[in-house]
Design a protein around this motif. Structure first.
Motif, short mmCIF file in Angstrom:
data_model
loop_
_atom_site.label_atom_id
_atom_site.label_comp_id
_atom_site.label_asym_id
_atom_site.label_seq_id
_atom_site.Cartn_x
_atom_site.Cartn_y
_atom_site.Cartn_z
N ALA A 119 2.68 7.54 4.32
CA ALA A 119 1.87 5.95 3.86
C ALA A 119 2.21 5.06 4.25
CB ALA A 119 2.89 6.57 2.51
N ALA A 120 3.54 5.42 5.20
CA ALA A 120 3.83 3.93 5.63
C ALA A 120 3.68 3.76 6.90
CB ALA A 120 5.77 4.01 6.40
N LEU A 121 2.56 4.25 7.60
CA LEU A 121 1.93 3.87 8.19
C LEU A 121 0.51 3.13 7.81
CD1 LEU A 121 0.81 4.36 11.73
CD2 LEU A 121 -0.22 6.23 10.85
N VAL B 1 16.16 1.50 -4.93
CA VAL B 1 15.17 0.53 -4.10
C VAL B 1 15.56 -0.02 -3.42
CG1 VAL B 1 15.25 -0.74 -6.16
CG2 VAL B 1 13.07 -0.45 -4.80
N LYS B 2 17.08 -0.58 -3.61
CA LYS B 2 18.06 -1.84 -3.02
C LYS B 2 17.72 -1.39 -1.42
CE LYS B 2 21.84 -4.65 -3.15
NZ LYS B 2 22.86 -4.98 -3.12
N LEU C 62 7.28 0.23 -1.05
CA LEU C 62 6.47 0.83 -1.71
C LEU C 62 6.77 2.65 -1.80
CD1 LEU C 62 3.29 -1.28 -0.54
CD2 LEU C 62 4.35 -1.30 -2.58
N VAL C 63 6.48 2.74 -0.11
CA VAL C 63 6.97 4.58 -0.13
C VAL C 63 8.27 4.52 -1.32
CG1 VAL C 63 8.00 6.43 1.56
CG2 VAL C 63 6.07 4.40 2.13
N PHE D 87 6.84 7.59 -3.94
CA PHE D 87 8.17 9.58 -3.26
C PHE D 87 9.32 9.60 -3.77
CE2 PHE D 87 4.52 8.81 0.17
CZ PHE D 87 4.06 9.66 0.37
N PHE D 88 9.55 8.20 -4.55
CA PHE D 88 11.06 8.62 -5.70
C PHE D 88 10.91 8.19 -6.70
CE2 PHE D 88 11.81 7.96 -0.25
CZ PHE D 88 12.81 9.55 -0.81
#
Length: 129
Positions: A23-25, A72-73, A123-124, A128-129
């Motif tokens: 996803a990051a890619l 998220v931070k 975004l990841v 995912f979390f």
């Protein structure tokens, strides 16, 4: 602020990390194409440019994929620091080796890298979390 990195912990964690990295890619590629479109500069072409971009994107995506942020931070700070280091080193090397590279352009590229890796980490995390 602390973060956790996980790799090869278990087959399940490996698959999850691979999916986060994939996803990051995708996000990194999209942000780069948007950047070149926004500044109306042609995307680097040629085999050498594509190999270099692939190496950079896969390494950044891998580093984001193995992170397990607590919030998220933390994810965004990790992404920003990752972008600063990777894009700072690569653009610093370009300044040393290419006379055509200017300092303002290198600074803009570093800034773009920090923003894109921060957004990618954000975004990841959200997915995912």
């Amino acid at each position: 602020m602390r973060t956790e990195l996980v790799y090869f912990d278990s087959e399940y964690q490996s698959r999850k990390g691979f999916l986060r990295g994939l996803a990051a890619l995708c996000f990194l590629i999209i942000f780069s194409f948007l950047w070149y479109e926004m500044i109306q500069k042609p995307i680097p072409s040629g085999k050498k440019a594509w190999v270099a971009m692939t190496i950079i994107f896969v390494l950044i995506a891998s580093a984001i994929g193995v992170q397990l942020p607590k919030d998220v931070k933390t994810a965004m700070v990790y992404g920003a620091l990752l972008g600063l280091v990777v894009y700072g080193v690569s653009n610093g090397m370009l300044l040393l080796t290419q006379c055509s590279q200017s300092v303002p352009w290198a600074m803009a590229e570093i800034g773009r890298g920090v923003v894109s890796t921060t957004l990618t980490s954000f975004l990841v995390y959200k997915i995912f979390f």
